[in-house]
Each structure stands twice: as C-alpha cells, then as structure tokens.
Scaffold this motif. Structure first.
Motif, PDB file in Angstrom:
ATOM      1  N   VAL A  28       0.847  -1.133   0.008  1.00 35.24           N
ATOM      2  CA  VAL A  28      -0.035  -0.086  -0.200  1.00 35.24           C
ATOM      3  C   VAL A  28       0.821   1.232  -0.086  1.00 35.24           C
ATOM      4  N   LYS A  29       0.687   2.070  -0.969  1.00 35.02           N
ATOM      5  CA  LYS A  29       1.472   3.082  -1.022  1.00 35.02           C
ATOM      6  C   LYS A  29       0.933   4.166  -0.636  1.00 35.02           C
ATOM      7  N   ILE A  30       1.511   5.342   0.294  1.00 33.78           N
ATOM      8  CA  ILE A  30       0.884   6.395   1.005  1.00 33.78           C
ATOM      9  C   ILE A  30       1.554   7.731   0.428  1.00 33.78           C
ATOM     10  N   PHE A  31       0.717   8.362  -0.133  1.00 28.71           N
ATOM     11  CA  PHE A  31       1.207   9.859  -0.641  1.00 28.71           C
ATOM     12  C   PHE A  31       0.945  10.864   0.450  1.00 28.71           C
ATOM     13  N   SER A  32       1.977  11.935   0.145  1.00 25.20           N
ATOM     14  CA  SER A  32       1.718  13.307   0.944  1.00 25.20           C
ATOM     15  C   SER A  32       1.195  14.305   0.086  1.00 25.20           C
ATOM     16  N   VAL A  33       0.183  14.926   0.498  1.00 24.34           N
ATOM     17  CA  VAL A  33      -0.424  16.273  -0.150  1.00 24.34           C
ATOM     18  C   VAL A  33       0.316  17.398   0.227  1.00 24.34           C
ATOM     19  N   ASN A  34       1.033  18.043  -0.700  1.00 23.26           N
ATOM     20  CA  ASN A  34       1.841  19.124  -0.167  1.00 23.26           C
ATOM     21  C   ASN A  34       1.421  20.546  -0.523  1.00 23.26           C
ATOM     22  N   PHE A  35       1.450  21.384   0.531  1.00 26.07           N
ATOM     23  CA  PHE A  35       0.865  22.599   0.492  1.00 26.07           C
ATOM     24  C   PHE A  35       1.892  23.728   0.449  1.00 26.07           C
ATOM     25  N   GLY A  36       1.962  24.804  -0.127  1.00 28.33           N
ATOM     26  CA  GLY A  36       2.962  25.895   0.350  1.00 28.33           C
ATOM     27  C   GLY A  36       2.542  26.850   1.452  1.00 28.33           C
ATOM     28  N   LYS A  37       3.487  27.841   1.682  1.00 25.99           N
ATOM     29  CA  LYS A  37       3.149  28.525   3.066  1.00 25.99           C
ATOM     30  C   LYS A  37       1.947  29.232   2.974  1.00 25.99           C
ATOM     31  N   THR A  38       1.608  29.495   2.041  1.00 31.23           N
ATOM     32  CA  THR A  38       0.275  30.337   1.935  1.00 31.23           C
ATOM     33  C   THR A  38      -0.983  29.495   1.912  1.00 31.23           C
ATOM     34  N   GLY A  39      -0.875  27.976   1.625  1.00 26.51           N
ATOM     35  CA  GLY A  39      -1.994  27.032   2.024  1.00 26.51           C
ATOM     36  C   GLY A  39      -2.216  26.534   0.539  1.00 26.51           C
ATOM     37  N   SER A  40      -1.565  27.054  -0.542  1.00 27.98           N
ATOM     38  CA  SER A  40      -1.913  26.654  -1.794  1.00 27.98           C
ATOM     39  C   SER A  40      -1.199  25.325  -2.070  1.00 27.98           C
ATOM     40  N   PHE A  41      -2.129  24.571  -2.929  1.00 29.50           N
ATOM     41  CA  PHE A  41      -1.517  23.224  -3.533  1.00 29.50           C
ATOM     42  C   PHE A  41      -0.355  23.438  -4.110  1.00 29.50           C
ATOM     43  N   GLU A  42       0.751  22.343  -3.656  1.00 31.29           N
ATOM     44  CA  GLU A  42       1.878  22.194  -4.562  1.00 31.29           C
ATOM     45  C   GLU A  42       2.076  20.854  -5.342  1.00 31.29           C
ATOM     46  N   SER A  43       1.982  19.751  -4.689  1.00 33.35           N
ATOM     47  CA  SER A  43       2.101  18.396  -5.494  1.00 33.35           C
ATOM     48  C   SER A  43       1.889  17.434  -4.373  1.00 33.35           C
ATOM     49  N   VAL A  44       1.680  16.158  -5.117  1.00 33.97           N
ATOM     50  CA  VAL A  44       1.627  14.964  -4.411  1.00 33.97           C
ATOM     51  C   VAL A  44       2.692  14.181  -4.519  1.00 33.97           C
ATOM     52  N   LYS A  45       3.382  13.639  -3.505  1.00 36.15           N
ATOM     53  CA  LYS A  45       4.563  12.777  -3.392  1.00 36.15           C
ATOM     54  C   LYS A  45       4.616  11.694  -2.594  1.00 36.15           C
ATOM     55  N   LYS A  46       5.167  10.540  -3.317  1.00 35.67           N
ATOM     56  CA  LYS A  46       5.144   9.364  -2.448  1.00 35.67           C
ATOM     57  C   LYS A  46       5.847   9.442  -0.943  1.00 35.67           C
ATOM     58  N   ALA A  47       5.215   9.216  -0.117  1.00 33.25           N
ATOM     59  CA  ALA A  47       5.863   9.237   1.187  1.00 33.25           C
ATOM     60  C   ALA A  47       6.349   7.792   1.919  1.00 33.25           C
ATOM     61  N   MET A  48       5.693   6.946   1.633  1.00 35.10           N
ATOM     62  CA  MET A  48       5.892   5.554   2.337  1.00 35.10           C
ATOM     63  C   MET A  48       5.085   4.457   1.607  1.00 35.10           C
ATOM     64  N   THR A  49       5.748   3.354   2.015  1.00 39.17           N
ATOM     65  CA  THR A  49       5.068   1.915   1.427  1.00 39.17           C
ATOM     66  C   THR A  49       4.753   1.182   2.658  1.00 39.17           C
ATOM     67  N   LEU A  50       3.431   0.528   2.558  1.00 40.08           N
ATOM     68  CA  LEU A  50       3.199  -0.360   3.674  1.00 40.08           C
ATOM     69  C   LEU A  50       3.239  -1.823   3.185  1.00 40.08           C
ATOM     70  N   ARG A  51       4.335  -2.548   3.876  1.00 42.91           N
ATOM     71  CA  ARG A  51       4.608  -3.791   3.226  1.00 42.91           C
ATOM     72  C   ARG A  51       4.218  -5.029   4.455  1.00 42.91           C
ATOM     73  N   GLY A  52       3.693  -5.917   3.975  1.00 40.26           N
ATOM     74  CA  GLY A  52       3.345  -7.010   4.926  1.00 40.26           C
ATOM     75  C   GLY A  52       2.493  -8.185   4.470  1.00 40.26           C
ATOM     76  N   HIS A  53       1.291  -7.484   3.920  1.00 42.99           N
ATOM     77  CA  HIS A  53       0.461  -8.528   3.486  1.00 42.99           C
ATOM     78  C   HIS A  53       0.857  -9.545   2.272  1.00 42.99           C
ATOM     79  N   LYS A  54       0.167 -10.521   2.119  1.00 42.56           N
ATOM     80  CA  LYS A  54       1.006 -11.748   1.334  1.00 42.56           C
ATOM     81  C   LYS A  54       0.149 -11.706  -0.173  1.00 42.56           C
ATOM     82  N   SER A  55      -0.980 -10.788  -0.131  1.00 37.02           N
ATOM     83  CA  SER A  55      -1.860 -10.961  -1.263  1.00 37.02           C
ATOM     84  C   SER A  55      -2.502  -9.325  -1.490  1.00 37.02           C
ATOM     85  N   ALA A  56      -3.104  -9.210  -2.467  1.00 36.30           N
ATOM     86  CA  ALA A  56      -3.725  -8.087  -2.974  1.00 36.30           C
ATOM     87  C   ALA A  56      -4.499  -7.392  -1.942  1.00 36.30           C
ATOM     88  N   VAL A  57      -4.436  -6.094  -1.682  1.00 35.97           N
ATOM     89  CA  VAL A  57      -5.054  -5.443  -0.664  1.00 35.97           C
ATOM     90  C   VAL A  57      -6.338  -4.922  -1.350  1.00 35.97           C
TER      91      VAL A  57
END
Length: 155
Positions: A92-121
């Motif tokens: 399972v990939k977790i992505f961060s939604v990033n905002f600038g100092k003024t609160g405006s949208f900047e980007s979405v970046k991969k933050a981490m991957t959750l690993r441990g299941h043996k089959s599809a989530v």
C-alpha cells in the motif's frame, strides 16, 4: 421529505449540485472520490489507472502514479495530508499532499509504502480521529492496523 416539509422547527429543502466535472482522461471506471476537509480539492481514482487530484472547479492539480491495474479503492486522510489506494498488489503506497506556506496546493509525492500482506489489498482506510492510523484488509484474509506517524522527508 418533500420540499417545504416542516419537521419541528427545521425546514428541509432539496439538495442542489454544486459542481460537476467529466474525468475523461482517467482510464477505466471511476471507483473512488474523496473531498479534502477544507473542500479545496478532490481526488478521484479509476480501476485501471492513476488517481488524480482536482480543484473543485474541475482543473487538474496533480496525478498520482499508482502504475497498476486493478485498483480497488482510494481515500484521503481526515486531515487531507495523505492519500492512499488499495491496488492489485500486497503493498500500500501512502502519498503526501503538499501545500505551500500560503496554503496553496503544490504537489503529491510518495511518502511511504506499507508492506506485510501476502496478497492484494482490497480495502484501505484512515482512522476518523487519528490521521496517522491506517487500516488495511487483504485477500490473504488478514487485516492490519498501521501507525504511519513516522519521521520522513520527501525528496
């Protein structure tokens, strides 16, 4: 209730549509939609493609590279800082939604991957009260509760 019906001291009126947009550029069927807590952006996800983050007026802000077919669902954290998708894989990939100092949208970046299941989530969700808690359910007949409150840096 019928329009104009009075129930006690409340008046009920029919719901009205605020905005509608076409998402023709997404491949496959739409399977998920989430609205940010401040209602400034939405996220849609299709079963055969990527998730897309949109302004509520329908302008595309960013595309999230799920790179998989067989997406099952997608969701936003209650604070709007993270998004994730349950895909055909066990990770399972977790992505961060990033905002600038003024609160405006900047980007979405991969933050981490959750690993441990043996089959599809098949399902993933954030806790309604603790945005750092994620639950997953897999075809391997297990469920997992994850604490994603870790220190990380986005490249």
């Amino acid at each position: 209730l019928r329009p104009g019906y009075s129930a006690g001291t409340r008046e009920f009126t029919p719901a009205k549509m605020v905005h509608q947009s076409s998402v023709e550029e997404q491949k496959g069927d739409l399977i998920a939609m989430a609205i940010s807590p401040d209602s400034k952006y939405i996220m849609t996800c299709a079963d055969e493609g990527n998730a897309i983050v949109w302004e509520v007026n329908g302008s595309k802000l960013d595309e999230v590279p799920l790179k998989r077919r067989g997406n099952h669902m997608a969701c936003l954290s209650p604070d709007g800082r993270f998004l994730t998708a349950a895909t055909f894989t066990a990770d399972v990939k977790i992505f961060s939604v990033n905002f600038g100092k003024t609160g405006s949208f900047e980007s979405v970046k991969k933050a981490m991957t959750l690993r441990g299941h043996k089959s599809a989530v098949h399902c993933v969700c954030f806790s309604a009260f603790f945005a750092n808690r994620v639950g997953t359910v897999s075809k391997d007949k297990t469920w997992r509760l994850w604490d994603i409150n870790v220190r990380w840096e986005v490249d």
